[in-house]
Design a protein around this motif. Structure first.
Motif, PDB file in Angstrom:
ATOM      1  N   GLY A  40       0.800  -1.219   0.000  1.00  0.00           N
ATOM      2  CA  GLY A  40       0.000   0.000   0.000  1.00  0.00           C
ATOM      3  C   GLY A  40       0.829   1.264   0.000  1.00  0.00           C
ATOM      4  O   GLY A  40       0.348   2.325  -0.378  1.00  0.00           O
ATOM      5  N   GLU A  41       2.076   1.162   0.395  1.00  0.00           N
ATOM      6  CA  GLU A  41       2.928   2.345   0.482  1.00  0.00           C
ATOM      7  C   GLU A  41       3.436   2.802  -0.873  1.00  0.00           C
ATOM      8  O   GLU A  41       3.465   3.985  -1.165  1.00  0.00           O
ATOM      9  N   ALA A  42       3.878   1.858  -1.703  1.00  0.00           N
ATOM     10  CA  ALA A  42       4.496   2.237  -2.976  1.00  0.00           C
ATOM     11  C   ALA A  42       3.781   1.652  -4.189  1.00  0.00           C
ATOM     12  O   ALA A  42       4.106   2.005  -5.315  1.00  0.00           O
ATOM     13  N   GLY A  43       2.837   0.745  -3.966  1.00  0.00           N
ATOM     14  CA  GLY A  43       2.115   0.157  -5.076  1.00  0.00           C
ATOM     15  C   GLY A  43       2.816  -1.008  -5.740  1.00  0.00           C
ATOM     16  O   GLY A  43       2.309  -1.563  -6.703  1.00  0.00           O
ATOM     17  N   GLY A  44       3.986  -1.390  -5.224  1.00  0.00           N
ATOM     18  CA  GLY A  44       4.717  -2.535  -5.765  1.00  0.00           C
ATOM     19  C   GLY A  44       4.313  -3.805  -5.050  1.00  0.00           C
ATOM     20  O   GLY A  44       3.278  -3.868  -4.375  1.00  0.00           O
ATOM     21  N   TRP A  45       5.141  -4.822  -5.174  1.00  0.00           N
ATOM     22  CA  TRP A  45       4.833  -6.138  -4.621  1.00  0.00           C
ATOM     23  C   TRP A  45       5.817  -6.509  -3.539  1.00  0.00           C
ATOM     24  O   TRP A  45       7.022  -6.361  -3.709  1.00  0.00           O
ATOM     25  N   GLU A  46       5.294  -7.008  -2.411  1.00  0.00           N
ATOM     26  CA  GLU A  46       6.155  -7.463  -1.326  1.00  0.00           C
ATOM     27  C   GLU A  46       6.015  -8.971  -1.183  1.00  0.00           C
ATOM     28  O   GLU A  46       4.909  -9.500  -1.291  1.00  0.00           O
ATOM     29  N   PRO A  47       7.136  -9.667  -0.987  1.00  0.00           N
ATOM     30  CA  PRO A  47       7.061 -11.119  -0.827  1.00  0.00           C
ATOM     31  C   PRO A  47       6.341 -11.460   0.477  1.00  0.00           C
ATOM     32  O   PRO A  47       6.618 -10.871   1.518  1.00  0.00           O
ATOM     33  N   ARG A  48       5.401 -12.409   0.418  1.00  0.00           N
ATOM     34  CA  ARG A  48       4.608 -12.765   1.608  1.00  0.00           C
ATOM     35  C   ARG A  48       4.361 -14.263   1.696  1.00  0.00           C
ATOM     36  O   ARG A  48       3.250 -14.703   1.935  1.00  0.00           O
ATOM     37  N   ASN A  49       5.397 -15.064   1.505  1.00  0.00           N
ATOM     38  CA  ASN A  49       5.238 -16.507   1.641  1.00  0.00           C
ATOM     39  C   ASN A  49       4.790 -16.903   3.042  1.00  0.00           C
ATOM     40  O   ASN A  49       4.275 -18.000   3.243  1.00  0.00           O
ATOM     41  N   ASP A  50       4.953 -15.999   3.999  1.00  0.00           N
ATOM     42  CA  ASP A  50       4.535 -16.279   5.376  1.00  0.00           C
ATOM     43  C   ASP A  50       3.022 -16.425   5.511  1.00  0.00           C
ATOM     44  O   ASP A  50       2.544 -16.956   6.509  1.00  0.00           O
ATOM     45  N   ILE A  51       2.245 -16.001   4.527  1.00  0.00           N
ATOM     46  CA  ILE A  51       0.788 -16.112   4.606  1.00  0.00           C
ATOM     47  C   ILE A  51       0.256 -17.311   3.816  1.00  0.00           C
ATOM     48  O   ILE A  51      -0.951 -17.439   3.605  1.00  0.00           O
ATOM     49  N   ALA A  52       1.143 -18.208   3.421  1.00  0.00           N
ATOM     50  CA  ALA A  52       0.749 -19.355   2.591  1.00  0.00           C
ATOM     51  C   ALA A  52      -0.359 -20.179   3.236  1.00  0.00           C
ATOM     52  O   ALA A  52      -1.339 -20.532   2.570  1.00  0.00           O
ATOM     53  N   ASP A  53      -0.243 -20.501   4.509  1.00  0.00           N
ATOM     54  CA  ASP A  53      -1.275 -21.315   5.158  1.00  0.00           C
ATOM     55  C   ASP A  53      -2.620 -20.598   5.155  1.00  0.00           C
ATOM     56  O   ASP A  53      -3.657 -21.228   4.931  1.00  0.00           O
ATOM     57  N   ASP A  54      -2.618 -19.296   5.394  1.00  0.00           N
ATOM     58  CA  ASP A  54      -3.876 -18.538   5.353  1.00  0.00           C
ATOM     59  C   ASP A  54      -4.469 -18.555   3.953  1.00  0.00           C
ATOM     60  O   ASP A  54      -5.679 -18.702   3.790  1.00  0.00           O
TER      61      ASP A  54
END
Length: 147
Positions: A40-54
């Motif tokens: 939301g800050e820059a409009g790019g993509w942040e890696p979020r493999n930590d949310i895989a189970d969700d």
């Protein structure tokens, strides 16, 4: 390089909203998958493999599955709502906001013509924004999705 994993029996790419924020799970060159969530800050993509189970096993309150077109539209709706700047893409975001504000002031939904115009503009801004992200080295940028 972002660490990847292998999702069980899931067709990739996979597009979703995670707590109302667009994200995508894409195949990696190693044969696994990587999860990216819109920043939301820059409009790019942040890696979020930590949310895989969700993403894979969460409730429908946390995760909503999207089509590719819905993903493009939601991504650009978020970018257009929260990002400010100069240049052609931001001028188009302003145009979209103007169309939506007129309808809201008139207490009505967008007309079919307005909706189609907004959707077309969002496909265009998606390509423009993602192309710039790609030029800046964002590994998850993909301007081809809106094509």
């Amino acid at each position: 390089m972002t660490e990847s994993y292998s999702p069980p029996g899931l067709a990739l790419p996979y597009y979703f909203l995670y707590y109302k924020v667009p994200g995508k799970m894409v195949a990696t060159s190693e044969g696994g998958a990587a999860i990216w969530r819109l920043s939301g800050e820059a409009g790019g993509w942040e890696p979020r493999n930590d949310i895989a189970d969700d993403i894979l096993y969460g409730t429908t309150q946390e995760v909503n599955v999207l089509t590719r077109e819905e993903f493009v539209q939601k991504t650009e709706a978020v970018r257009g709502r929260y990002l400010r700047g100069e240049g052609p893409v931001f001028a188009l975001y302003d145009t979209i906001r103007g169309i939506e504000e007129v309808a809201e002031a008139e207490n009505r939904r967008l007309s079919d013509r307005e909706r189609l115009l907004v959707e077309g503009l969002r496909r265009r801004t998606y390509v423009m924004f993602e192309t710039e992200l790609l030029a800046q080295g964002d590994p998850a940028a993909d301007p081809t999705l809106a094509g």
